[in-house]
Design an enzyme around this catalytic site. Sequence first.
Site, PDB file in Angstrom:
ATOM      1  N   SER A 259       0.817  -1.210   0.000  1.00 27.90           N
ATOM      2  CA  SER A 259       0.000   0.000   0.000  1.00 27.90           C
ATOM      3  C   SER A 259       0.857   1.269   0.000  1.00 27.90           C
ATOM      4  O   SER A 259       1.710   1.411  -0.861  1.00 27.90           O
ATOM      5  CB  SER A 259      -0.955  -0.053   1.199  1.00 27.90           C
ATOM      6  N   HIS A 400      -7.477  -5.860  -0.422  1.00 27.56           N
ATOM      7  CA  HIS A 400      -6.252  -5.104  -0.207  1.00 27.56           C
ATOM      8  C   HIS A 400      -5.473  -5.738   0.949  1.00 27.56           C
ATOM      9  O   HIS A 400      -5.810  -5.520   2.120  1.00 27.56           O
ATOM     10  CB  HIS A 400      -6.703  -3.684   0.166  1.00 27.56           C
TER      11      HIS A 400
HETATM   12  C1  GCU Z   1      -5.044   5.231   1.982  1.00 22.81           C
HETATM   13  C2  GCU Z   1      -4.523   5.881   0.721  1.00 22.81           C
HETATM   14  C3  GCU Z   1      -4.023   4.832  -0.264  1.00 22.81           C
HETATM   15  C4  GCU Z   1      -3.010   3.956   0.429  1.00 22.81           C
HETATM   16  C5  GCU Z   1      -3.631   3.342   1.653  1.00 22.81           C
HETATM   17  C6  GCU Z   1      -2.674   2.556   2.529  1.00 22.81           C
HETATM   18  O1  GCU Z   1      -6.222   4.518   1.737  1.00 22.81           O
HETATM   19  O2  GCU Z   1      -5.516   6.699   0.200  1.00 22.81           O
HETATM   20  O3  GCU Z   1      -3.446   5.441  -1.389  1.00 22.81           O
HETATM   21  O4  GCU Z   1      -2.503   2.993  -0.441  1.00 22.81           O
HETATM   22  O5  GCU Z   1      -4.090   4.377   2.493  1.00 22.81           O
HETATM   23  O6  GCU Z   1      -1.500   2.825   2.563  1.00 22.81           O
HETATM   24  O7  GCU Z   1      -3.153   1.708   3.263  1.00 22.81           O
END
Ligand code: GCU
Length: 419
Positions: A259, A400
């Site tokens: 992420s 995710h």
């Molecule tokens: C938020 C952000 C994402 C990112 C995510 C994470 O949702 O908007 O772009 O990837 O955090 O790091 O868990």
Amino acid sequence: MTKRFANENFPPEIQEKAERMNTDESKVPFYELPGLPVSDHISGSEFQTRIRSRIIAAFEKYMYGIVPPRCEELVFETTSEGMAFNGLALRREVDIICRHNGMERILHMLTYLPCNAGKKVPVFFGLNFKGNHGITHDPGVTFHAFERYAPVNPDSRRQADDRLDESGRGGVAGRWDVENVLKRGYAVATICYFDIYPDVPAGFEKSIMRMYYTPEQWNSPERDTGAISAWVWGIQRGLDYLETVPEIDSQKIAVHGHSRLGKTALWAGAVDQRIALTVSNCSGTCGAKLCHRHFGEDFEWIHYWNSHWFRTDFEQYICRDLEFPIDQHMLMAAIAPRLLYVASGSLDEYADPRGEFEAAVAASPAWRISGGSGIGTTTFPECGKLVGSEIGYYLRRGEHDFTPENWKVLMDFADTRLK
Ligand code: GCU
């Protein structure tokens, strides 16, 4: 939009922003990517000497900003050593003491080195979100006490300091799968990203950036960097240490991230050629996903919650994603001809799996000029099938996340190319 945030009751002005994002494939408008500056006339070595630095300069200028130079003084202090996992590995904890401009910051690194390897081993190094003690149930890992930042907005689960307290030991062990990684002959290394830049809007004071910027500079519209570049700096100090470890093969260092830390891994892979394999897991917007493909999270949304990740003037591209002068396939290209691995979750629409794949396809010419094939396909693969050559791509069925399945397939890729 959006399944991922369906449980949050946003006030209307935030909900409006959410609605502007698209998750309907049939509504993706035609898009053209900024050209990758490679052609048949450019050799792999010319790409390295001329083009790669231009790409890096563009990402410094438009998105992540500058990664500060190495600090004036760097000291590595082993703070503990012991056997772990019934003799499978040696646990070694090290303080990476960084001094610069009369200030000091300490990065606590946890490493595991497989025993009886009989030779130097490759290493998987990644920053962690929740504290070193969170990645495994090993009771020998030091818990580093910390003061928790107060939530900025108690209604939101983002912009929060959600590091685990001591009772949370092993809380994210599934995402790290440490024992299996060691069993397959890889060393493991990690640092908590809060040690480098606390991931909250008020994080600057305790961050490594404080050694390079004054509060006035940091809060000014001219701020030419952000937290993602700080985390890359921290990865580089970790690399400085790993290069000195006799048990580790410094030619075989993989840097991984999930992420926001996947975005960080990609930027690190682009700027630092010591990284032999860069791993982006569900990195999404400003990571592996193309911004010119109007699908999933957009600049407005990412910036609204996380403006501290970027240089200040990145905000001028809010609602202008399609006008952004560069795109993420170029960032990937800066990693060539080294190895790259991109993984997505089929239900992680917010991070746009297809856009992550398309970026890898568009980056592939950068590998072709060095005789490789990059991802080697233009067909979006089905779930559960690893594709690619120097760029691996894997679509896991699911949300995710970074799961033991991800580790297994990633190590299958690394076994044949990195080892
Ligand atoms: C938020 C952000 C994402 C990112 C995510 C994470 O949702 O908007 O772009 O990837 O955090 O790091 O868990």
